[in-house]
Motif scaffolding. Structure first.
Motif, PDB file in Angstrom:
ATOM      1  N   ASP A 251       3.972   2.480   4.326  1.00 40.81           N
ATOM      2  CA  ASP A 251       4.597   1.346   3.716  1.00 40.81           C
ATOM      3  C   ASP A 251       5.354   1.801   2.463  1.00 40.81           C
ATOM      4  O   ASP A 251       5.254   1.193   1.404  1.00 40.81           O
TER       5      ASP A 251
ATOM      6  N   HIS B 194       0.843  -1.202   0.000  1.00 43.23           N
ATOM      7  CA  HIS B 194       0.000   0.000   0.000  1.00 43.23           C
ATOM      8  C   HIS B 194       0.876   1.249   0.000  1.00 43.23           C
ATOM      9  O   HIS B 194       1.887   1.310   0.696  1.00 43.23           O
TER      10      HIS B 194
ATOM     11  N   GLU C 285       5.022  -5.421   3.444  1.00 41.55           N
ATOM     12  CA  GLU C 285       4.700  -4.391   4.452  1.00 41.55           C
ATOM     13  C   GLU C 285       5.847  -4.229   5.429  1.00 41.55           C
ATOM     14  O   GLU C 285       6.170  -5.165   6.156  1.00 41.55           O
TER      15      GLU C 285
ATOM     16  N   GLU D 246      -5.389   1.594   2.329  1.00 38.52           N
ATOM     17  CA  GLU D 246      -5.171   0.464   3.252  1.00 38.52           C
ATOM     18  C   GLU D 246      -5.417   0.904   4.676  1.00 38.52           C
ATOM     19  O   GLU D 246      -6.060   0.210   5.471  1.00 38.52           O
ATOM     20  N   GLU D 247      -4.923   2.101   4.985  1.00 38.70           N
ATOM     21  CA  GLU D 247      -5.016   2.605   6.359  1.00 38.70           C
ATOM     22  C   GLU D 247      -6.454   2.946   6.749  1.00 38.70           C
ATOM     23  O   GLU D 247      -6.764   3.138   7.907  1.00 38.70           O
TER      24      GLU D 247
HETATM   25 ZN   LIG Z   1       0.989  -0.825   6.448  1.00 39.15          ZN
END
Ligand SMILES: [Zn+2]
Length: 318
Positions: free
Chosen positions: A133, A111, A191, A165-166
């Motif tokens: 990341d 991500h 990651e 993603e977060e």
């Molecule tokens: Zn992450």
């Protein structure tokens, strides 16, 4: 004369070997360039829906273009656009077509979004997300360049920088909605690979290790390389379901996350102090090389990992 022709043969064979076939061609210098760019203050923490993530996407697109990747699934650009939480979001996707097994896909992902900028406080306000990341996104770019130069991918490689993603795996969930899972052989998600793992130097761990034989294939390929892969040391944290690999694993695809983060003692996780200076370029580089070597038989079509089977009710993010 014999000697001379031997020399000529040797010379020719050296010339014919592509310059970038050894993982050593994944160099610290290019790793550094990607990482420093993606984790710079100019990217303003790469939060989905902000100008900062727009700049990060442009950098990834320019690298995909330079490397020569194709577009995904008839998209006109490298962006897969969608709307979520009333925000315009985009995964950035580039494709390296397989030589003989074009319809068998392997995803290589990370991500590229992070937490943005702190709303209140003083001093450093930017969540640079160097380990989380930018390090994984750096790996995606380095592996795209490596496998393109190597040219031995019998399967089609899909390089994805996921957004959101977060915010709850939004980008990978969107990506997963539109795929025919049967065509997807494996997911290689990356990651936080900038620090030594709790297993020591030259080690990484894999989430969901016992959920398919993906991890044992990687271990076999890493034998003798001096680099080792272990199962996730933090099973109670359910990390298998907390990164983008989960969106594909839910479809049965053997999709796992590689990491080196000592997450139980890492002071910088989701802090503004997650900066490039806390990371070790050598660790990132050797981990990317290990991923390149470890996944080679999946990429060249000789190994096919077993499918993931989830239990009833498993898989939703807490
Ligand atoms: Zn992450």
């Amino acid at each position: 004369m014999k000697k001379l022709s031997f020399c000529i043969a040797l010379f020719v064979s050296i010339q014919l070997t592509p310059a970038q076939t050894n993982p050593a061609s994944i160099e610290v210098e290019s790793v550094k360039k990607h990482l420093y760019t993606l984790a710079s203050d100019a990217m303003e923490g790469r939060r989905a829906g902000t100008p900062g993530i727009e700049r990060a996407a442009q950098y990834i697109e320019s690298e995909f273009e330079r490397i020569g990747l194709s577009k995904y699934n008839n998209l006109p650009t490298y962006r897969q656009n969608f709307t979520a939480r009333n925000l315009k979001m985009f995964n950035v996707i580039g494709v390296l077509e397989g030589k003989s097994k074009k319809d068998e896909y392997v995803v290589i992902s990370a991500h590229y979004d992070h937490l943005g900028v702190k709303k209140e406080g003083e001093g450093d306000m930017i969540y640079n997300g160097a380990d989380d990341d930018a390090s994984g996104t750096t790996a995606v770019l380095a592996l795209a360049e490596y496998f393109t130069a190597l040219g031995t991918n019998e399967r089609t490689l899909i390089f994805v920088a996921f957004t959101g993603e977060e915010m709850g795996l939004l980008g990978s969930r969107h990506f997963g909605k539109e795929v025919n899972a049967a065509q997807f052989i494996a997911g290689i998600n990356i990651e936080m690979i900038g620090k030594d793992s709790s297993y020591g130097s030259k080690t990484a761990w894999l989430t969901g290790f016992d959920r398919s034989d993906f991890g044992t294939i990687i271990q076999k390929n890493l034998e003798g390389t001096g680099y080792q892969l272990f199962p996730d040391p933090y099973p109670t944290q359910r990390l298998f379901f907390r990164s983008d690999n989960a969106s594909l694993a839910q479809l049965g695809i053997p999709s796992h996350t590689f990491s080196t983060v000592p997450i139980d003692v890492d002071k910088h996780y989701h802090q503004v102090s997650d900066e490039v200076k806390t990371l070790d370029m050598e660790i990132i580089t050797e981990t990317i090389r290990a991923i390149a070597l470890g996944t080679q038989t999946i990429i060249n079509g000789t190994d096919t990992p077993s499918r993931v089977v989830l239990k009833e009710g498993e898989g939703r993010r807490k």
